[in-house]
Design an enzyme around this catalytic site. Structure first.
Site, short mmCIF file in Angstrom:
data_model
loop_
_atom_site.label_atom_id
_atom_site.label_comp_id
_atom_site.label_asym_id
_atom_site.label_seq_id
_atom_site.Cartn_x
_atom_site.Cartn_y
_atom_site.Cartn_z
CD GLU A 79 -2.91 -1.09 -0.20
OE1 GLU A 79 -2.92 0.06 -0.97
OE2 GLU A 79 -3.56 -2.07 -0.34
NE ARG A 133 -17.37 -3.38 1.14
CZ ARG A 133 -17.25 -4.68 1.99
NH1 ARG A 133 -18.23 -5.46 1.65
NH2 ARG A 133 -16.70 -5.09 1.86
CB CYS A 151 -5.48 -2.33 7.13
SG CYS A 151 -6.39 -4.46 7.00
CG HIS A 156 -4.33 -4.37 2.54
ND1 HIS A 156 -4.91 -3.36 1.99
CD2 HIS A 156 -5.15 -5.00 3.51
CE1 HIS A 156 -5.73 -3.04 2.63
NE2 HIS A 156 -6.00 -4.26 3.62
N1 PCA Z 1 -8.27 -6.01 6.89
C1 PCA Z 1 -8.92 -5.20 7.75
C2 PCA Z 1 -8.95 -4.79 8.65
C3 PCA Z 1 -8.26 -5.69 8.97
C4 PCA Z 1 -8.00 -7.01 7.82
O1 PCA Z 1 -7.11 -8.11 7.93
C5 PCA Z 1 -9.03 -3.88 6.28
O2 PCA Z 1 -8.32 -4.05 5.22
O3 PCA Z 1 -9.09 -2.90 6.91
#
Ligand code: PCA
Length: 203
Positions: free
Chosen positions: A78, A88, A141, A165
């Site tokens: 990211e 959401r 996140c 991610h």
């Molecule tokens: N993914 C979520 C929150 C916790 C996670 O593992 C996100 O992408 O915000």
């Protein structure tokens, strides 16, 4: 050098979170880095507070937050944390903020301070599908990522920090027909590669 690596608890009706599973399986040292790990609750506000407390205690040189991005086919390095919480679905405490800033009065966005392109090159060279992502969305996140970068911006010493991610695990994708997935060993390997590249880049 010390690194702090976090995963998240399962959320959104899932029984597992690949980030938590991968982070729990990290060795204590990676590429000369001492690794400390933590699992954050998937709850707005609380997750960032837990992270802050751990950073005060550990004072790492490098922070990598790892989170699940179900539906994505690639590991996502990211680039941008945005100052918005816009959910959401509800978090694990039932919160569903809409159009709320992470930090009132804070800048619109921060960039990750990890070496994204070298990490991308290393991941793909090691046979792992990866990409630099321009949006971490607006759920927990991103909120944690923004809080982390806000803190990094305020401290005098350079803090290498960012968010990775990761896709669903195969067992999760089995319940979401058509969704892509990645094996846990590959996700764990990816986290180690990103840490190793960040450690080398820092010096
Ligand atoms: N993914 C979520 C929150 C916790 C996670 O593992 C996100 O992408 O915000």
């Amino acid at each position: 050098m010390k690194a702090f690596v976090t995963g998240f608890e399962p959320f959104g009706g899932e029984r597992v979170n690949p980030s938590m599973e991968a982070v729990r399986r990290l060795p204590p040292r990676v590429g000369g880095l001492d690794i400390a790990t933590g699992i954050l609750p998937t709850v707005f506000g609380l997750a960032a507070a837990r992270l802050e407390a751990a950073l005060d205690e550990i004072a790492p040189d490098l922070v990598l937050c790892v989170g699940e991005a179900g539906g994505r086919a690639e590991l996502s390095l990211e680039r941008v944390a945005v100052n918005i919480e816009d959910a959401r679905i509800a978090d694990n405490d039932g919160n569903r903020p809409i159009d709320r800033p992470v930090v009132a009065g804070g800048p619109a966005a921060y960039f990750a301070t990890l070496p994204l392109k070298p990490a991308l090159a290393a991941l793909t060279q090691q046979g792992l599908p990866a990409a630099v992502s321009q949006s971490a969305a607006t759920f927990v996140c991103n909120s944690v990522f923004y809080s982390l970068m806000h803190r990094a911006a305020a401290q005098p010493a350079c803090l290498r920090a960012g968010l990775l991610h990761v896709p669903y695990l195969p067992e999760q994708a089995a319940a979401h027909p058509g969704a892509p997935s990645m094996a846990l060993c590959d996700i764990r390997r990816a986290v180690e590669i990103v840490l190793r590249v960040a450690a080398e880049d820092a010096g």
